[in-house]
Design an enzyme around this catalytic site. Structure first.
Site, mmCIF file in Angstrom:
data_model
loop_
_atom_site.group_PDB
_atom_site.id
_atom_site.type_symbol
_atom_site.label_atom_id
_atom_site.label_comp_id
_atom_site.label_asym_id
_atom_site.label_seq_id
_atom_site.Cartn_x
_atom_site.Cartn_y
_atom_site.Cartn_z
ATOM 1 N N HIS A 192 -2.574 0.161 -3.902
ATOM 2 C CA HIS A 192 -2.246 -1.349 -2.952
ATOM 3 C C HIS A 192 -2.056 -1.471 -1.041
ATOM 4 O O HIS A 192 -1.370 -1.089 -1.193
ATOM 5 C CB HIS A 192 -1.372 -1.837 -4.027
ATOM 6 C CG HIS A 192 -0.481 -2.867 -3.220
ATOM 7 N ND1 HIS A 192 -0.858 -4.069 -2.579
ATOM 8 C CD2 HIS A 192 0.426 -3.642 -1.998
ATOM 9 C CE1 HIS A 192 -0.557 -5.049 -2.235
ATOM 10 N NE2 HIS A 192 0.520 -4.485 -1.850
ATOM 11 N N CYS A 227 2.061 -7.485 -6.662
ATOM 12 C CA CYS A 227 1.338 -6.530 -5.990
ATOM 13 C C CYS A 227 1.070 -5.083 -6.825
ATOM 14 O O CYS A 227 0.983 -4.446 -6.866
ATOM 15 C CB CYS A 227 2.155 -5.774 -4.656
ATOM 16 S SG CYS A 227 2.656 -6.736 -3.961
ATOM 17 N N ASN A 253 -2.104 -8.001 3.410
ATOM 18 C CA ASN A 253 -1.509 -7.458 2.036
ATOM 19 C C ASN A 253 -2.086 -9.004 0.700
ATOM 20 O O ASN A 253 -1.134 -9.773 1.557
ATOM 21 C CB ASN A 253 0.170 -7.689 1.805
ATOM 22 C CG ASN A 253 0.164 -6.873 0.883
ATOM 23 O OD1 ASN A 253 -0.203 -7.381 -0.131
ATOM 24 N ND2 ASN A 253 2.018 -6.397 0.780
#
Length: 335
Positions: free
Chosen positions: A260, A118, A290
């Site tokens: 993020h 990420c 995500n």
């Protein structure tokens, strides 16, 4: 011989791509015991996109995102000198960037993968800016792309509600220092807590009968949600503050906070710790979940398309996740 005179970095364009197939919270509740209300309350996610169909991979999404970025500025792929593909879900463990290079016909470009989950896009942006500022390359395509649906345990309620697939691209080019857009960065790693978020290799119990070589395969994504939350909320603000301090920029100078897109509670908690107004947070995880390395460029491209960002806006970008890795890059947008 290439010039080694220090240059600036400018962002020429962005692009993004998501699969057509969408998975809602209500649909997930038919797979595991959960509900739309439970998921939205704890994550802010309402739906996510999944790459479905046979023989589809992260390359399909990365190629579309890259071509969109090129098309926005009518640039030929032959002008690209380097391609950095930030991904943790390649379709080839030896690397997928070279296949992207071939499909977009960027035949003059060197291409390699960068794996930092990420945090991948932030690290890829920083890596690209260093190449540009040193004069090693002039035009670089950075792509963040992941298809974590392929590595998700769809019977694990703690993870299957979170992840989606997507890709985002950015074209950067060297420029005179006075036109520099990448103002500074700050990167960190703490490998002691790698097991809080991982996709681990698992050996078979018995080795090869003659060679004594243990082989195996990769498992599904594993995450300790509470520890990841505590890590992000404690460390990301510190990274941002250090980067701001080094640049002599104040919190009040920030126009946009782009984190993020992991969990809406994390985004809100980080903003609160920094005393940043909620209306300065760029958020789109409600529609995509995500998407790992894709989340930051995907959200940036969408914000630009919606004309949220104006000329000279200062954007604080922070990625965080598996490794554990985290980092911040601060840019000033130039139209």
């Amino acid at each position: 011989m290439k010039s080694l005179m220090m240059q600036g970095t400018q962002i020429l364009s962005t692009g993004s791509s998501v699969p057509d197939s969408s998975l809602s919270n209500d649909q997930i509740s038919q797979i595991v015991e959960t509900s739309d209300k439970w998921i939205v309350t704890r994550t802010g996610i309402k739906k996510r996109r999944l790459l479905t169909g046979s023989r589809k991979s992260v390359i399909d999404l990365a190629v579309v995102a890259a071509l969109k970025a090129l098309d926005k500025i009518s640039m030929s792929a032959l002008e690209i000198d380097l391609i950095i593909l930030a991904t943790s879900s390649p379709n080839d463990l030896f690397g997928s960037a070279s296949q992207v290079q071939a499909q977009i016909k960027a035949f003059n470009a060197v291409a390699f993968d960068l794996t930092a989950a990420c945090s991948g896009f932030v690290l890829a942006m920083v890596t690209a800016s260093q190449f540009l500022q040193s004069g090693s390359y002039r035009t670089i395509l950075v792509i963040g792309a992941d298809v974590l649906s392929k590595w998700t345990n769809w019977s694990d309620r703690s993870t299957c509600i979170l992840f989606g697939d997507g890709a985002g691209a950015m074209i950067l080019q060297s420029c005179l220092k006075e036109f520099n857009q990448v103002l500074g960065f700050q990167l960190n790693t703490n490998g002691n807590h790698w097991n809080h978020l991982c996709l681990s290799y698992e050996e078979k119990i018995n080795p090869h009968p003659i060679l004594n070589v243990y082989q195996g395969s990769f498992k599904y994504i594993s995450m300790n949600g509470k520890e990841v939350y505590k890590f992000a909320v404690s460390q990301v603000p510190l990274s941002i503050l250090k980067c701001l301090h080094d640049l002599n920029i104040t919190i009040n100078d920030i126009d946009w906070l782009l984190l993020h897109q992991a969990n809406e509670r994390i985004l809100t908690a980080v903003a609160n710790k920094l005393s940043i107004n909620a209306n300065k947070i760029i958020v789109n995880l409600n529609n995509y979940g995500n998407t790992s390395a894709a989340s930051i460029p995907l959200a940036l491209d969408e914000a630009l398309d919606q004309k949220q960002i104006s000329n000279d806006d200062i954007i604080v970008i922070s990625g965080f996740g598996a490794g554990l890795t985290w980092g911040t890059v601060i840019i000033q947008w130039k139209c």
